[in-house]
Design a protein around this motif. Sequence first.
Motif, PDB file in Angstrom:
ATOM      1  N   SER A   3      44.360  21.930  30.192  1.00  0.00           N
ATOM      2  CA  SER A   3      43.807  21.119  31.284  1.00  0.00           C
ATOM      3  C   SER A   3      42.794  20.133  30.713  1.00  0.00           C
ATOM      4  CB  SER A   3      43.157  21.998  32.332  1.00  0.00           C
ATOM      5  OG  SER A   3      41.954  22.516  31.819  1.00  0.00           O
ATOM      6  N   GLY A  33      48.034  17.235  38.975  1.00  0.00           N
ATOM      7  CA  GLY A  33      47.376  18.455  38.524  1.00  0.00           C
ATOM      8  C   GLY A  33      48.298  19.531  37.986  1.00  0.00           C
ATOM      9  N   LEU A 236      44.672  29.760  37.164  1.00  0.00           N
ATOM     10  CA  LEU A 236      43.399  29.041  37.234  1.00  0.00           C
ATOM     11  C   LEU A 236      43.462  27.680  36.558  1.00  0.00           C
ATOM     12  CD1 LEU A 236      40.475  31.472  36.449  1.00  0.00           C
ATOM     13  CD2 LEU A 236      40.685  29.957  38.374  1.00  0.00           C
ATOM     14  N   SER A 237      44.116  27.635  35.395  1.00  0.00           N
ATOM     15  CA  SER A 237      44.196  26.379  34.648  1.00  0.00           C
ATOM     16  C   SER A 237      45.669  26.065  34.469  1.00  0.00           C
ATOM     17  CB  SER A 237      43.544  26.537  33.275  1.00  0.00           C
ATOM     18  OG  SER A 237      42.211  26.914  33.407  1.00  0.00           O
ATOM     19  N   SER A 333      36.683  26.728  34.742  1.00  0.00           N
ATOM     20  CA  SER A 333      37.687  26.113  35.615  1.00  0.00           C
ATOM     21  C   SER A 333      37.632  26.713  37.008  1.00  0.00           C
ATOM     22  CB  SER A 333      39.095  26.338  35.059  1.00  0.00           C
ATOM     23  OG  SER A 333      39.235  25.766  33.801  1.00  0.00           O
ATOM     24  N   GLY A 334      37.574  28.054  37.057  1.00  0.00           N
ATOM     25  CA  GLY A 334      37.512  28.724  38.347  1.00  0.00           C
ATOM     26  C   GLY A 334      36.278  28.298  39.118  1.00  0.00           C
ATOM     27  N   LYS A 336      34.608  25.484  38.873  1.00  0.00           N
ATOM     28  CA  LYS A 336      34.737  24.126  39.400  1.00  0.00           C
ATOM     29  C   LYS A 336      35.662  24.095  40.610  1.00  0.00           C
ATOM     30  CE  LYS A 336      35.504  22.380  35.285  1.00  0.00           C
ATOM     31  NZ  LYS A 336      35.733  21.428  34.192  1.00  0.00           N
ATOM     32  N   ARG A 337      36.725  24.910  40.553  1.00  0.00           N
ATOM     33  CA  ARG A 337      37.643  24.961  41.667  1.00  0.00           C
ATOM     34  C   ARG A 337      36.963  25.574  42.890  1.00  0.00           C
ATOM     35  NH1 ARG A 337      42.914  23.975  40.417  1.00  0.00           N
ATOM     36  NH2 ARG A 337      42.496  24.214  38.201  1.00  0.00           N
ATOM     37  N   LYS A 340      34.631  23.051  44.242  1.00  0.00           N
ATOM     38  CA  LYS A 340      35.298  21.780  44.450  1.00  0.00           C
ATOM     39  C   LYS A 340      34.626  20.644  43.692  1.00  0.00           C
ATOM     40  CE  LYS A 340      37.341  23.030  48.880  1.00  0.00           C
ATOM     41  NZ  LYS A 340      37.422  24.395  48.370  1.00  0.00           N
ATOM     42  N   LYS A 342      34.885  18.246  40.133  1.00  0.00           N
ATOM     43  CA  LYS A 342      35.916  17.874  39.187  1.00  0.00           C
ATOM     44  C   LYS A 342      35.489  18.201  37.770  1.00  0.00           C
ATOM     45  CE  LYS A 342      38.419  13.951  40.247  1.00  0.00           C
ATOM     46  NZ  LYS A 342      39.470  13.081  39.835  1.00  0.00           N
TER      47      LYS A 342
ATOM     48  N   LYS B  65      43.227  32.694  44.625  1.00  0.00           N
ATOM     49  CA  LYS B  65      43.189  31.367  45.231  1.00  0.00           C
ATOM     50  C   LYS B  65      42.547  31.472  46.610  1.00  0.00           C
ATOM     51  CE  LYS B  65      46.401  27.566  44.865  1.00  0.00           C
ATOM     52  NZ  LYS B  65      46.433  27.015  43.519  1.00  0.00           N
ATOM     53  N   TYR B  68      37.869  31.778  45.667  1.00  0.00           N
ATOM     54  CA  TYR B  68      37.065  31.485  44.490  1.00  0.00           C
ATOM     55  C   TYR B  68      35.582  31.432  44.811  1.00  0.00           C
ATOM     56  CZ  TYR B  68      41.350  30.050  42.039  1.00  0.00           C
ATOM     57  OH  TYR B  68      42.580  30.001  41.459  1.00  0.00           O
TER      58      TYR B  68
END
Lengths: 418, 314
Positions: A3, A33, A236-237, A333-334, A336-337, A340, A342, B65, B68
């Motif tokens: 990623s 993505g 996740l990625s 990564s998790g 940031k997800r 929300k 970037k 999902k 998180y």
Amino acid sequence: MQSENNTSAPTTPRLRHRRRSNEAIPDATKANGSHLLVHDRNKYKSFLVRAYSTVWMIAGFVLIVYMGHLYITAMVVVIQIFMARELFNLLRKAHEERDLPGFRMLNWHFFFTAMLFVYGRILSQRLVNTVTSDKFLYQFVSSLIKYHMVICYFLYISGFVWFILTLKKKMYKYQFSQYAWTHMILIVVFAQSSFTVASIFEGIFWFLLPASLIVINDIAAYIFGFFFGRTPLIKLSPKKTWEGFIGASVATITSAFVLANIMGRFQWLTCPRKDLATGWLHCDPGPLFKPESFPLPGWLPWKEITILPVQWHALCLGLFASIIAPFGGFFASGFKRAFKIKDFGDSIPGHGGITDRMDCQMVMAVFAYIYHQSFIVPQSFRVEMILEQILTTLTYEEQKALYMKLGEILQERLFGQS
Amino acid sequence: MLNWHFFFTAMLFVYGRILSQRLVNTVTSDKFLYQFVSSLIKYHMVICYFLYISGFVWFILTLKKKMYKYQFSQYAWTHMILIVVFAQSSFTVASIFEGIFWFLLPASLIVINDIAAYIFGFFFGRTPLIKLSPKKTWEGFIGASVATITSAFVLANIMGRFQWLTCPRKDLATGWLHCDPGPLFKPESFPLPGWLPWKEITILPVQWHALCLGLFASIIAPFGGFFASGFKRAFKIKDFGDSIPGHGGITDRMDCQMVMAVFAYIYHQSFIVPQSFRVEMILEQILTTLTYEEQKALYMKLGEILQERLFGQS
């Protein structure tokens, strides 16, 4: 497939002149993505952007390593400050901040306290060794060190009291969340940087090898994913693949073995630094860095191979770097997800912010230091360490008293055993 | 389940460090057990680190999902709780092994401060102290401060007479303790001016330290209570629990104790210990972490260095 935030570039960002914001090129690839890098039409363009930043970062890093321990430490501190700033700004809400003047100051107050605490502990010994020439300065520094814990504690308590006195009705929840968030950031950032600096002073080797392994792991994963990546690794990625992961593991472990041999030959890298000077180092590197020869079977072209014992330790470091360290990247990564966002920032083109580059480094730095303390140090320098402790923390009379008592005890043991 | 995994790891880490020295002293009789315990201690950091890392990896592998944000908040919240709870409890336990005095005195001061603040507020309270806790008053605060500092001075004298309270515990046995309490607990006499009925007064030097503890307990420790009040208000909870009738949960009672316990330990380490036991501590370290050959080597080197210094100075 890798990623955007965790691949081809080395994880040690450098000089500030590269602060250009992310442009359309990485955005285009991010928009797709879930597509693997192998299928991406624009991948060569993004590859060039990342390669450019990579080269600059590696060059800057090599220069700093050449200049020495203090400069590396300064680099770590600068990185830390930038990481903290990125992370402090991350969950700040501009709307609430308007009603709370001086609240941001509180974050930096705690940051300063943490700096003093962490670096005070690590550098105190070296500081004492550096100023032994001047008697007045020596006493001043010694008393600072003696009361170091108290000073840091009172700084923290004043921050705590300040926080409570600035609590405003209707803003309690926001303020408490910010307080907890500040603590989490500082703990994460300082734990890893303090371990890094402690490793540096044990010998640049113990900082350079783990950091290089993470860089190699990232680059190898990107390259293997670029050419061979088909099976996604983790939800996740989405851009990471099993081919990239396995190829990178093999590459990392091999280069750990090789790099340890190369790095172990330089006294500049293997000697610990006892004070805060910046000159050249000479020391007895210890049994770990003395080459041993192993005869090879007749069918190989080489008669024998010289191996430094430290290379076996390097294999362990390489194993950790390839298997566990990527989880630092997954965590980021998790995260940031979840919130929300970037990227953590936009300091480095093609990569995002400094925290994006440091996420795996953090996990590795902690492991490298703990590994060193548990498996490396006990084999060599324990007597040295305690001797140092005696010479620096006790007065001359106390040292003599200790000497007497130790002599008595050893005599007793000698008679007890015979 | 993950929370309890981290809790267990934190327990092992914190108490492993504190009790390792005492554990070694307790099992020195049996050689096999001694070696086993020594190696556990040597690799203690690594064991705790790998437990933590496995919790970390487990956390990442269980991320779902759409959940998180909740999972990350829970993770951060777990860390904050464990840090707060374990920092103060580890300092408390460390203080206890330095001598029950150093745990009992600060804890009593907090209790006295609370009770005195309540009583003074009950009878004299008029001016509110802080918006966070509307029931606290300035009269209660000041009255409690005076009461706390005075009782610190008096209590230190009373508690300092008992060896059970003042002696440090070097191992994990449970029998009676006998030791040389150290210069802090030896009474000194001061002659008083003639107009007082008593001719002289005996003061243990530790009472002056107790004054500092009392000062902290009355001024700063209540902020622990304010923090807890603000926190409850922020997240709209009435009490942390309901174990104790009339008071709320255990955290409600411990909020000021936590701030005090940390201070007491740091104060002890910075101002009390350096006056007495440093040589003992390093000697202990030498005897427990080095092998016999290493101890001899250290002895030789130290002798050389001391000789050099002797000649260098003359």
